[in-house]
Write a protein that holds these residues in place. Sequence first.
Motif, PDB file in Angstrom:
ATOM      1  N   VAL A  39       0.827  -1.198   0.000  1.00  0.00           N
ATOM      2  CA  VAL A  39       0.000   0.000   0.000  1.00  0.00           C
ATOM      3  C   VAL A  39       0.869   1.260   0.000  1.00  0.00           C
ATOM      4  CG1 VAL A  39      -1.794   1.265   1.232  1.00  0.00           C
ATOM      5  CG2 VAL A  39      -1.827  -1.248   1.217  1.00  0.00           C
ATOM      6  N   HIS A  40       0.522   2.194  -0.863  1.00  0.00           N
ATOM      7  CA  HIS A  40       1.180   3.496  -0.873  1.00  0.00           C
ATOM      8  C   HIS A  40       0.257   4.605  -0.377  1.00  0.00           C
ATOM      9  CE1 HIS A  40       5.029   2.805  -3.229  1.00  0.00           C
ATOM     10  NE2 HIS A  40       4.448   1.620  -3.239  1.00  0.00           N
ATOM     11  N   ALA A  41      -1.051   4.441  -0.583  1.00  0.00           N
ATOM     12  CA  ALA A  41      -2.001   5.461  -0.124  1.00  0.00           C
ATOM     13  C   ALA A  41      -3.377   4.830   0.035  1.00  0.00           C
ATOM     14  CB  ALA A  41      -2.066   6.628  -1.100  1.00  0.00           C
ATOM     15  N   VAL A  42      -4.171   5.426   0.924  1.00  0.00           N
ATOM     16  CA  VAL A  42      -5.506   4.922   1.244  1.00  0.00           C
ATOM     17  C   VAL A  42      -6.480   6.102   1.248  1.00  0.00           C
ATOM     18  CG1 VAL A  42      -6.920   3.650   2.904  1.00  0.00           C
ATOM     19  CG2 VAL A  42      -4.458   3.186   2.752  1.00  0.00           C
ATOM     20  N   GLY A  73     -10.710   0.591   6.169  1.00  0.00           N
ATOM     21  CA  GLY A  73     -10.254   1.071   4.873  1.00  0.00           C
ATOM     22  C   GLY A  73     -10.630   0.183   3.709  1.00  0.00           C
ATOM     23  N   THR A  74     -11.072   0.817   2.624  1.00  0.00           N
ATOM     24  CA  THR A  74     -11.449   0.076   1.418  1.00  0.00           C
ATOM     25  C   THR A  74     -10.720   0.563   0.171  1.00  0.00           C
ATOM     26  OG1 THR A  74     -13.306   1.585   1.042  1.00  0.00           O
ATOM     27  CG2 THR A  74     -13.772  -0.445   2.262  1.00  0.00           C
ATOM     28  N   ASP A  75     -10.301   1.853   0.139  1.00  0.00           N
ATOM     29  CA  ASP A  75      -9.720   2.444  -1.070  1.00  0.00           C
ATOM     30  C   ASP A  75      -8.208   2.399  -1.014  1.00  0.00           C
ATOM     31  OD1 ASP A  75     -12.252   3.044  -1.889  1.00  0.00           O
ATOM     32  OD2 ASP A  75     -11.916   5.190  -2.115  1.00  0.00           O
ATOM     33  N   VAL A  76      -7.606   1.793  -2.015  1.00  0.00           N
ATOM     34  CA  VAL A  76      -6.161   1.586  -1.956  1.00  0.00           C
ATOM     35  C   VAL A  76      -5.512   1.927  -3.287  1.00  0.00           C
ATOM     36  CG1 VAL A  76      -6.293  -0.847  -2.622  1.00  0.00           C
ATOM     37  CG2 VAL A  76      -4.370  -0.059  -1.257  1.00  0.00           C
ATOM     38  N   ALA A 114      -7.561  -1.817   4.429  1.00  0.00           N
ATOM     39  CA  ALA A 114      -6.588  -1.051   3.647  1.00  0.00           C
ATOM     40  C   ALA A 114      -5.697  -0.141   4.470  1.00  0.00           C
ATOM     41  CB  ALA A 114      -7.317  -0.219   2.592  1.00  0.00           C
ATOM     42  N   TYR A 115      -6.048   0.166   5.725  1.00  0.00           N
ATOM     43  CA  TYR A 115      -5.195   1.029   6.556  1.00  0.00           C
ATOM     44  C   TYR A 115      -3.989   0.211   7.037  1.00  0.00           C
ATOM     45  CZ  TYR A 115      -8.976   4.544   7.361  1.00  0.00           C
ATOM     46  OH  TYR A 115      -9.955   5.507   7.258  1.00  0.00           O
ATOM     47  N   ALA A 116      -3.119  -0.132   6.129  1.00  0.00           N
ATOM     48  CA  ALA A 116      -2.012  -1.029   6.462  1.00  0.00           C
ATOM     49  C   ALA A 116      -0.915  -0.911   5.412  1.00  0.00           C
ATOM     50  CB  ALA A 116      -2.514  -2.471   6.523  1.00  0.00           C
ATOM     51  N   GLU A 117       0.238  -1.467   5.733  1.00  0.00           N
ATOM     52  CA  GLU A 117       1.336  -1.455   4.772  1.00  0.00           C
ATOM     53  C   GLU A 117       1.130  -2.459   3.648  1.00  0.00           C
ATOM     54  OE1 GLU A 117       5.161   0.062   7.330  1.00  0.00           O
ATOM     55  OE2 GLU A 117       4.596  -2.054   7.581  1.00  0.00           O
ATOM     56  N   TYR A 118       0.388  -3.514   3.919  1.00  0.00           N
ATOM     57  CA  TYR A 118       0.043  -4.507   2.902  1.00  0.00           C
ATOM     58  C   TYR A 118      -1.423  -4.883   3.053  1.00  0.00           C
ATOM     59  CZ  TYR A 118       5.055  -5.321   2.112  1.00  0.00           C
ATOM     60  OH  TYR A 118       6.386  -5.174   1.815  1.00  0.00           O
ATOM     61  N   ILE A 336      -9.844  13.088   1.434  1.00  0.00           N
ATOM     62  CA  ILE A 336      -8.834  12.942   2.477  1.00  0.00           C
ATOM     63  C   ILE A 336      -8.131  11.611   2.253  1.00  0.00           C
ATOM     64  CG2 ILE A 336      -8.410  12.808   4.966  1.00  0.00           C
ATOM     65  CD1 ILE A 336     -11.129  14.234   5.339  1.00  0.00           C
ATOM     66  N   VAL A 337      -6.800  11.631   2.319  1.00  0.00           N
ATOM     67  CA  VAL A 337      -6.016  10.432   1.984  1.00  0.00           C
ATOM     68  C   VAL A 337      -4.939  10.201   3.032  1.00  0.00           C
ATOM     69  CG1 VAL A 337      -4.340   9.501   0.304  1.00  0.00           C
ATOM     70  CG2 VAL A 337      -6.441  10.601  -0.499  1.00  0.00           C
ATOM     71  N   LEU A 338      -4.730   8.924   3.361  1.00  0.00           N
ATOM     72  CA  LEU A 338      -3.615   8.501   4.189  1.00  0.00           C
ATOM     73  C   LEU A 338      -2.469   8.055   3.296  1.00  0.00           C
ATOM     74  CD1 LEU A 338      -5.484   6.232   6.798  1.00  0.00           C
ATOM     75  CD2 LEU A 338      -4.665   8.567   7.158  1.00  0.00           C
ATOM     76  N   THR A 339      -1.249   8.460   3.603  1.00  0.00           N
ATOM     77  CA  THR A 339      -0.077   8.007   2.856  1.00  0.00           C
ATOM     78  C   THR A 339       0.704   7.013   3.704  1.00  0.00           C
ATOM     79  OG1 THR A 339       1.211   9.897   3.641  1.00  0.00           O
ATOM     80  CG2 THR A 339       0.076  10.133   1.529  1.00  0.00           C
TER      81      THR A 339
END
Length: 342
Positions: A39-42, A73-76, A114-118, A336-339
């Motif tokens: 994952v690079h962004a969520v 999280g669902t969007d990756v 999806a709120y994760a590194e993988y 809004i996005v998490l990196t």
Amino acid sequence: MATTTMKAIRLHEFGAPEVLRYDDVPIPAPGPGEVLVRVHAVGLNPPDWYAREGMPDVPPELKPPFELPLIPGTDVSGVVAALGPDIGAGPDRFSVGDEVIGLLRFPTALQGSAYAEYVTAPVADLARKPATVDHAHAAGLPMSGLTAWQYLIELGHDHPSPFQEATHRPIALDSDTTVLVNGAAGGVGHLALQLAKWQGARVIAVASGTHEAFLRELGADEFIDYTEQRAEDVVRDVDLVLDTVGGPDSRRFLRTLKRGGSLFPVYFGDFDDAENAELGITVTLTQVRSSGAQLAELARLVDAGSVRVALDSTFPLTDARAAHERAARGYIQGKIVLTVAG
């Protein structure tokens, strides 16, 4: 893979943003028909905070199954790191190193972890990331873009709505169509505005005055500042209202529509079928569903410059709490996005 653990945001209890915890968890293994995505962004979406709160206002029969601890999280947007078995063959097959985006397992599962590194992802939920944008912008596309697409362009599935018996059918949009988008500056709204313009429609955007320049830049033909005047008091004879706010007040938009028009509330409100029939207005809604094929169409529009994803703000994965607090303040412009650190 050198390590077997990763960082992830988890819920161990329901509540306010402070219940989001940054944990060490095992890296998941992709099952049949899945790949593992680095994952690079969520992208954040309302179901994320509904899940965090435990969906207290949703009837039990409408709640998808979920249990704690839960990774939201669902969007990756990310890169394929490993392949599971039975992912298919052919020129469209994903390979390790491919950049991908997806809305994961929605609404079959409340959250896609999806709120994760993988994260593991069904290949059917994935599309190739738009080449012209970075991962942060790409992560803002899946749920909001698919919601706008399935409401306005093509439903693409025959699953019944959990909210009403009537089947949702998008209407044809062209230069003879006027569309009003309520909540036009938000995640769904700003993408829906652009899709309607792509189809040639005239678009009236409704949002607070601070968003006027932004929405005009995206192509809005007319702007209404809802803090100054109510759209239902000044607009008449539109063909379609997409109310991305929805809820109990959505019924007020009936008076803006011409006979034969349609009202599509993204969140179901209080409607009377007899009144709708008397007015000659169709009121339908649907529930967005994962679709790699439709997401690929959206990605092509992004690469062509017909649609762009706007970012309200970005936060590192470690600061998911602050991202949820930003969402709670409202007046969001874009996504809004998490990196996630590489």
